[in-house]
Design a protein around this motif. Sequence first.
Motif, PDB file in Angstrom:
ATOM      1  N   ARG A   1       9.821   4.806   3.698  1.00 61.03           N
ATOM      2  CA  ARG A   1       9.802   4.236   5.044  1.00 61.03           C
ATOM      3  C   ARG A   1       9.252   2.813   5.012  1.00 61.03           C
ATOM      4  NH1 ARG A   1       5.390   4.365   7.706  1.00 61.03           N
ATOM      5  NH2 ARG A   1       4.630   6.477   7.348  1.00 61.03           N
ATOM      6  N   ARG A   2       8.175   2.630   4.233  1.00 60.50           N
ATOM      7  CA  ARG A   2       7.560   1.298   4.176  1.00 60.50           C
ATOM      8  C   ARG A   2       8.486   0.264   3.524  1.00 60.50           C
ATOM      9  NH1 ARG A   2       2.548   0.354   5.416  1.00 60.50           N
ATOM     10  NH2 ARG A   2       2.415  -1.298   3.876  1.00 60.50           N
TER      11      ARG A   2
ATOM     12  N   THR B   1      -5.157   5.537   0.023  1.00 60.31           N
ATOM     13  CA  THR B   1      -4.336   4.326   0.034  1.00 60.31           C
ATOM     14  C   THR B   1      -4.621   3.510  -1.220  1.00 60.31           C
ATOM     15  OG1 THR B   1      -4.208   4.229   2.432  1.00 60.31           O
ATOM     16  CG2 THR B   1      -3.871   2.163   1.255  1.00 60.31           C
TER      17      THR B   1
ATOM     18  N   GLU C   1       6.595   8.293   2.860  1.00 56.67           N
ATOM     19  CA  GLU C   1       5.950   7.101   3.420  1.00 56.67           C
ATOM     20  C   GLU C   1       6.391   5.857   2.650  1.00 56.67           C
ATOM     21  OE1 GLU C   1       1.469   6.694   4.366  1.00 56.67           O
ATOM     22  OE2 GLU C   1       1.749   5.581   2.486  1.00 56.67           O
TER      23      GLU C   1
ATOM     24  N   ASN D   1      -0.967   3.346   7.570  1.00 60.55           N
ATOM     25  CA  ASN D   1       0.160   2.946   6.734  1.00 60.55           C
ATOM     26  C   ASN D   1       1.496   3.049   7.464  1.00 60.55           C
ATOM     27  OD1 ASN D   1      -1.562   2.305   4.703  1.00 60.55           O
ATOM     28  ND2 ASN D   1      -1.199   4.161   3.496  1.00 60.55           N
ATOM     29  N   LEU D   2       1.447   3.191   8.780  1.00 66.04           N
ATOM     30  CA  LEU D   2       2.685   3.176   9.555  1.00 66.04           C
ATOM     31  C   LEU D   2       3.350   1.810   9.432  1.00 66.04           C
ATOM     32  CD1 LEU D   2       1.392   4.922  12.794  1.00 66.04           C
ATOM     33  CD2 LEU D   2       3.263   5.776  11.367  1.00 66.04           C
ATOM     34  N   ASN D   3       4.673   1.793   9.615  1.00 66.13           N
ATOM     35  CA  ASN D   3       5.368   0.503   9.628  1.00 66.13           C
ATOM     36  C   ASN D   3       4.902  -0.296  10.847  1.00 66.13           C
ATOM     37  OD1 ASN D   3       6.720   1.596   7.500  1.00 66.13           O
ATOM     38  ND2 ASN D   3       8.770   1.129   8.284  1.00 66.13           N
ATOM     39  N   GLY D   4       4.586  -1.555  10.620  1.00 70.89           N
ATOM     40  CA  GLY D   4       4.108  -2.374  11.722  1.00 70.89           C
ATOM     41  C   GLY D   4       2.610  -2.636  11.630  1.00 70.89           C
TER      42      GLY D   4
ATOM     43  N   TRP E   1       7.093   4.078  13.070  1.00 70.52           N
ATOM     44  CA  TRP E   1       6.672   2.729  13.458  1.00 70.52           C
ATOM     45  C   TRP E   1       5.531   2.822  14.474  1.00 70.52           C
ATOM     46  CZ3 TRP E   1       8.483  -2.139  11.930  1.00 70.52           C
ATOM     47  CH2 TRP E   1       9.535  -2.105  10.999  1.00 70.52           C
TER      48      TRP E   1
ATOM     49  N   ARG F   1       0.818  -1.207   0.000  1.00 70.78           N
ATOM     50  CA  ARG F   1       0.000   0.000   0.000  1.00 70.78           C
ATOM     51  C   ARG F   1       0.854   1.259   0.000  1.00 70.78           C
ATOM     52  NH1 ARG F   1      -0.719  -2.507   4.741  1.00 70.78           N
ATOM     53  NH2 ARG F   1      -0.866  -1.028   6.460  1.00 70.78           N
ATOM     54  N   VAL F   2       0.332   2.227  -0.710  1.00 74.70           N
ATOM     55  CA  VAL F   2       1.045   3.472  -0.894  1.00 74.70           C
ATOM     56  C   VAL F   2      -0.018   4.571  -0.913  1.00 74.70           C
ATOM     57  CG1 VAL F   2       0.963   3.072  -3.397  1.00 74.70           C
ATOM     58  CG2 VAL F   2       2.580   4.690  -2.490  1.00 74.70           C
ATOM     59  N   THR F   3       0.350   5.746  -0.409  1.00 77.12           N
ATOM     60  CA  THR F   3      -0.623   6.832  -0.412  1.00 77.12           C
ATOM     61  C   THR F   3      -0.423   7.695  -1.663  1.00 77.12           C
ATOM     62  OG1 THR F   3      -0.648   6.828   1.990  1.00 77.12           O
ATOM     63  CG2 THR F   3      -1.551   8.776   0.902  1.00 77.12           C
TER      64      THR F   3
ATOM     65  N   ARG G   1      10.025   7.529  14.129  1.00 73.20           N
ATOM     66  CA  ARG G   1      10.574   6.839  12.961  1.00 73.20           C
ATOM     67  C   ARG G   1       9.483   6.238  12.072  1.00 73.20           C
ATOM     68  NH1 ARG G   1      12.226   2.893  15.703  1.00 73.20           N
ATOM     69  NH2 ARG G   1      13.111   1.684  14.002  1.00 73.20           N
TER      70      ARG G   1
ATOM     71  N   ARG H   1       7.382 -10.121  10.695  1.00 75.19           N
ATOM     72  CA  ARG H   1       7.629  -9.306  11.871  1.00 75.19           C
ATOM     73  C   ARG H   1       6.394  -9.399  12.754  1.00 75.19           C
ATOM     74  NH1 ARG H   1       6.094  -4.672  13.712  1.00 75.19           N
ATOM     75  NH2 ARG H   1       7.432  -3.604  15.200  1.00 75.19           N
TER      76      ARG H   1
ATOM     77  N   PHE I   1      -9.095  -2.163   4.937  1.00 74.59           N
ATOM     78  CA  PHE I   1      -8.495  -1.413   6.028  1.00 74.59           C
ATOM     79  C   PHE I   1      -9.560  -0.479   6.567  1.00 74.59           C
ATOM     80  CE2 PHE I   1      -4.895  -3.120   3.806  1.00 74.59           C
ATOM     81  CZ  PHE I   1      -3.989  -3.397   4.810  1.00 74.59           C
TER      82      PHE I   1
ATOM     83  N   GLY J   1      11.418  -0.155   4.129  1.00 75.04           N
ATOM     84  CA  GLY J   1      12.362  -0.645   5.130  1.00 75.04           C
ATOM     85  C   GLY J   1      11.722  -1.487   6.216  1.00 75.04           C
ATOM     86  N   MET J   2      10.466  -1.876   6.016  1.00 77.36           N
ATOM     87  CA  MET J   2       9.719  -2.545   7.072  1.00 77.36           C
ATOM     88  C   MET J   2      10.367  -3.844   7.548  1.00 77.36           C
ATOM     89  SD  MET J   2       5.787  -2.420   7.392  1.00 77.36           S
ATOM     90  CE  MET J   2       4.712  -3.680   8.003  1.00 77.36           C
TER      91      MET J   2
END
Lengths: 293, 462
Positions: free
Chosen positions: A262-263, A240, A259, B250-253, B351, A233-235, B349, B279, B243, A265-266
């Motif tokens: 960052r995603r 989304t 975003e 859309n935060l990591n985690g 998360w 998913r991407v904004t 960060r 994870r 969702f 690197g999850m």
Amino acid sequence: MFTILEKRLLAENIYSMKVAAPRVARAALPGQFVIVRADAVGERIPLTIADYDAREGSVTIVVQTLGVSTRKICALEAGEALADFAGPLGRPSEFVHLPVEELQKRRFIFIGGGVGTAPVYPQVKWLHEHGVGADVIIGAKNASMLIYTEEMRAVAARLYIATDDGSAGFKGLVTAQLEALAAAGSRYDECVAIGPMIMMKFVALTTKKLGIRTTVSLNALMVDGTGMCGACRVTVAGRTRFTCVEGPEFDGHEVDFDEAMRRQGMYRTQEQRAAAIAAERAAGHQCKIGLDR
Amino acid sequence: MANRIPRVPAREQDPATRAANFKEVCYGYDLAEATAEASRCLHCRNPRCVAACPVGLQIPDFIAALREGRLADAAAVIARDSSLPSICGRVCPQETQCEGACVLGVKGEPVAIGKIERFIGDWSLEQPGTPAAAPAPRNGRRVAVVGSGPAGLACASDLAKMGYGVKIFEALHEVGGVLVYGIPEFRLPKERIVAREIEAVKRLGVEFETDVIVGRTVTVDSLLDEEGYDAVFIGSGAGLPRFMGIEGENLNGVVSANEFLTRANLMHACDEAYDTPIRTGRRVVVVGGGNVAMDAVRTARRLGAEATIVYRRSEAELPARAEEVHHARQEGIDFRMLTNPIAVLGDERGWVRGLRCVEMELGEPDESGRRAPVVKPGSEFEIACDAVIMALGTSPNPLIASTTGGLETTRRGCIAASEEGATSREGVFAGGDAVTGAATVILAMGAGRRAARAIDDYLKQK
């Protein structure tokens, strides 16, 4: 199993592989990607399509060794086979649906960065085959990391090369090359940029300033690649979207790149650990600090 | 009187032990236990259990055969109506179907029909080389089946039994659909049960081709026009994970249950020998109350996390199977009912660091007949967590509908099909979650079987 027909080293750690995949070859269009799994315990990873030949039943992918999975794929030789090669996935580039007369009026500039140059090629080639000329900028760290220059030269209207150190072509980033072209009077209606997320982000900022409509192709994390998992998913424009079924190409001016980066690197912690274990195993070393547990 | 015998309990792995492994929770019955349980059946003249079974299994008949020690007969009775008894015995919501209708349940406990079915199914799998039903001679007609989940497998095996040449196209690298990517090992063992049930379908002559995404690699039209199939059955499954549309999603985690379970099940991410990462986090919140939510939360628990279910209605409305909720509680899952997330909170960060929720209370019944949850004013609070799994169901995948000429969809985007599976397009049939939205294995199987009959009728007339 999908046999590797041909393997070439294009640059340090970047390989091209021509794979026998008749169904994918018949259906593929510019802009699409495949999901590849090296072996029975492998990860499913999305890779862009660099070329396809329906008659030969082959699809070419270009892979850079970045982690355990890409290294595993690149370790295979011609004559060996990939366990899975599924696709073509994602929506084809928008232009393949447009009338050629319409496209001929548009002035295209394509920008390929690093290994992202490979998926630019089938797009420019498709336009070339339909009588539409397009300019192309290829960017890389240095001359030895450039890929697809000869192939691209054969299909691009004008080819510009940019390297960070100036060892080939223009010295500087692709964005600087684009601005230089604009300053020299080149006018474009449409830009397609594919490369590292950070490059696409800055290309989009540049083209926004220059008023050029921009498409980017996102390489998000994926598991199935068919819409089932939502990892990708991407904004885009505040909404989304799923890269695998609604992309991979989106309006570059609307993508939330921060975003998206960052995603990506999850799973970095897990990936680094896996890479460390693989390196240890390759060295025949018995891990004493529990990395393999 | 038979009904004085208490229901025979099924042996299970100790909760504390199983919360740390992926082995099957329930050991099931042995022959003596199954026979004892079978003796409780009253053999009602009008068996309500049969009427309550989506595929109309002749339940009293296979129970009688088992009680008399005629195991092969019992298996044959089931095979007439179901191709996947070992699976349905494990994953059907029996309490709302057969067992929910059992007369014994009025005053006491119903016959453990699911456990008996499972016993017979497993026994059947142990019998070498004796397919429960033999393939019929080929009639020269070919049918393409899209998707190798419960709907596709059921449709394909029935068609093969009728003499059709059947090929199943699967998008993923492994066949089985939700049985493989969705339902975890501890509830449905993959090698011992799923692989063998699929093997049984192969023995009927059904062919499989993996890595084919219908709508991309090929289309329904190309299967009919270029590859020469006489009919197509679409059993492509549920689709895209939903969702909530709340801040921070859309935060990591934050992952969908589909992603989490696919990594754990299909990709074997919990096994070091496999490359796919997963994870889990230390404190996981799973949002939702269905079977998928239970599967996700119990998988997270087994990976060592402190795991919580957050559900906006009350315990009585939990759509999951009663047994799963019971097992989850035993395994130490924390249930927070009448709780609804309003935002996912992130650290600097990007998360997940927590979930902001509100308390709910039940108001007037909504269109589903269940009392609608409404927000309690001023009830906002936070749950600290480092992972959030969204298990909110799915919305239809538009891939096949959008690439097939003349295939109509419903207002909700599912493929429109009749009770028998006929779509708006001649020669194209559909069933299972692709038509109904997310439902159960048994309903999908039933739809696949009805479609097989409809395809047979259609091709006989053609």
